[in-house]
Enzyme design. Sequence first.
Site, PDB file in Angstrom:
ATOM      1  N   HIS A 169       8.588  21.386  11.666  1.00 58.12           N
ATOM      2  CA  HIS A 169       7.456  21.712  11.714  1.00 58.12           C
ATOM      3  C   HIS A 169       6.941  23.303  11.467  1.00 58.12           C
ATOM      4  O   HIS A 169       6.389  23.771  11.996  1.00 58.12           O
ATOM      5  CB  HIS A 169       6.763  21.551  13.177  1.00 58.12           C
ATOM      6  CG  HIS A 169       6.968  20.019  13.412  1.00 58.12           C
ATOM      7  ND1 HIS A 169       6.187  18.910  13.132  1.00 58.12           N
ATOM      8  CD2 HIS A 169       8.077  19.515  14.112  1.00 58.12           C
ATOM      9  CE1 HIS A 169       6.683  17.803  13.622  1.00 58.12           C
ATOM     10  NE2 HIS A 169       7.985  17.952  14.240  1.00 58.12           N
ATOM     11  N   SER A 227       4.080  45.476  -8.031  1.00 56.58           N
ATOM     12  CA  SER A 227       2.693  45.542  -8.071  1.00 56.58           C
ATOM     13  C   SER A 227       2.324  46.767  -8.927  1.00 56.58           C
ATOM     14  O   SER A 227       2.689  48.017  -8.435  1.00 56.58           O
ATOM     15  CB  SER A 227       2.034  45.542  -6.553  1.00 56.58           C
ATOM     16  OG  SER A 227       0.717  45.816  -6.537  1.00 56.58           O
ATOM     17  N   LYS A 282       5.745  47.243  -2.940  1.00 56.43           N
ATOM     18  CA  LYS A 282       5.785  45.966  -3.210  1.00 56.43           C
ATOM     19  C   LYS A 282       7.059  45.349  -4.228  1.00 56.43           C
ATOM     20  O   LYS A 282       7.313  45.802  -5.018  1.00 56.43           O
ATOM     21  CB  LYS A 282       4.636  45.004  -3.874  1.00 56.43           C
ATOM     22  CG  LYS A 282       3.402  45.033  -2.998  1.00 56.43           C
ATOM     23  CD  LYS A 282       3.306  44.024  -2.012  1.00 56.43           C
ATOM     24  CE  LYS A 282       2.729  43.044  -2.801  1.00 56.43           C
ATOM     25  NZ  LYS A 282       2.470  41.702  -1.733  1.00 56.43           N
ATOM     26  N   GLU A 304       7.930  31.780  -7.008  1.00 60.48           N
ATOM     27  CA  GLU A 304       6.573  31.552  -7.183  1.00 60.48           C
ATOM     28  C   GLU A 304       6.177  30.716  -8.674  1.00 60.48           C
ATOM     29  O   GLU A 304       5.394  29.848  -8.597  1.00 60.48           O
ATOM     30  CB  GLU A 304       5.686  32.799  -7.211  1.00 60.48           C
ATOM     31  CG  GLU A 304       5.540  33.364  -5.631  1.00 60.48           C
ATOM     32  CD  GLU A 304       5.028  34.733  -5.792  1.00 60.48           C
ATOM     33  OE1 GLU A 304       3.872  34.931  -5.213  1.00 60.48           O
ATOM     34  OE2 GLU A 304       5.469  35.849  -6.101  1.00 60.48           O
TER      35      GLU A 304
END
Length: 464
Positions: free
Chosen positions: A162, A283, A289, A296
């Site tokens: 979970h 970024s 970043k 992804e």
Amino acid sequence: MHDTNQSAKPWAGRFNAPTDAFVEAFTASVDFDRRLYRYDIQGSIAHATMLARQGILTEAERDAIVAGLEQVRARIEAGEFEWSIPLEDVHMNIESALTQAIGDAGKKLHTGRSRNDQVATDVRLWLREEIDTIAGEIRRLQHALLDLAEREADTVLPGFTHLQVAQPITFGHHMMAWFEMLERDHDRLLDCRRRLNVMPLGAAALAGTTYPIDRAHTAALLGFDRPAENSLDAVSDRDFAIEFSADAAILMMHLSRFSEELILWSSAQFGFVELSDSFCTGSSIMPQKKNPDVPELVRGKSGRIFGHLIGLLTLMKAQPLAYNKDNQEDKEPLFDTVDNLKGSLKVYADMMAHVSCNHERMREAARQGFSTATDLADYLVRKGIPFRDAHEIVGKAVALGVREGRDLAELPLESLQQFSEAITDDVYAVLTLDGSVAARDHLGGTAPNQVRAAIARARQRLAD
Ligand code: ARG
């Protein structure tokens, strides 16, 4: 692409009006199926070889055809071939170029054959080779996971259910779970290859041909296990494409799940792993970043591959026997599936070889999450307390820990003893993370020596 006039079309005989210009472009597939040229030529050479062996072509005709096809192949590979849209597809482009090159013998190549059995054969030859490449990439990724699992066999991190901390596990054990998922993927692809490796040629348009062909010989020349049993089925079957797409979808679902974990693990909040700079990007606005673009993107690509599976099922669902032009629509989804699957596997195999683990962060996360609560319950069971009662006792101890902001191992003995007198100072041995993982010492368990044994068995499996 250069335009040839209507009379150049091999099927122009029964037509009185030229094809509508838009229809010509709309129905053509050469823009994408030219990718099959190598397999188309391979199939044609085998077909011509069989025809000559059966006395349907002369040996001189066969030799001219084989030499002519090899010359066409060389021109395509040198980028000197002019593909023509009026010639519709890869098959007619190559046949037409052959006839231009060698004259009348070229016109005999299509004896006893149709584009219907030809295209079904081409796609199978192509996909068979791609499956072998993909299977090799799966193996490469599996080897990277084995190396990582071996390096991190003792590394403790929290295991989750979970997405809540559940029990401590070892990082090596987690990598070996991924390995097993890929093992099933590999197995599924080889199974798909076995059913795919059946030859449609000889089915001709749909009913077979009147020439005394030897299908078994052509099949052997092309490395097929056997000719397809039924000519109608041979030209219309695309099960192999659907099966492959389903296997690809499951494999991409796995890579997408791996991605989800890597993305979480590499976030500042988890900080469990670091992906190499070579596999991340920055970024344009936020200087701090470092984004996990590769996982992804792989997670994102799973969507189109699931879509292609549904597309192919829908393509086939209402088709009557035998060949229908609908089938031309099988290629683009297949090509896209193969390209993106291969790319995703390649990048994963390269990336996983450069993942570094933050041992402290992982251990700390496991320490904070009451991950040894089950170990405490098991300890009480060993002292004669029924498991349900033990569960209750530990629940209360955890509640105290939550109130005081301390893990079980940090609660003093007197605190623990208020919940059960069975608890004595030997309890701390079972509350340690290393003790917890080491205790799960059976086949399939997370103990470091079990992980090492699993790695050894896996290496043996891959070597066989
Ligand atoms: N381009 C076609 C395809 O991909 C080849 C077969 C065409 N056959 C036909 N009878 N029109 O399916």
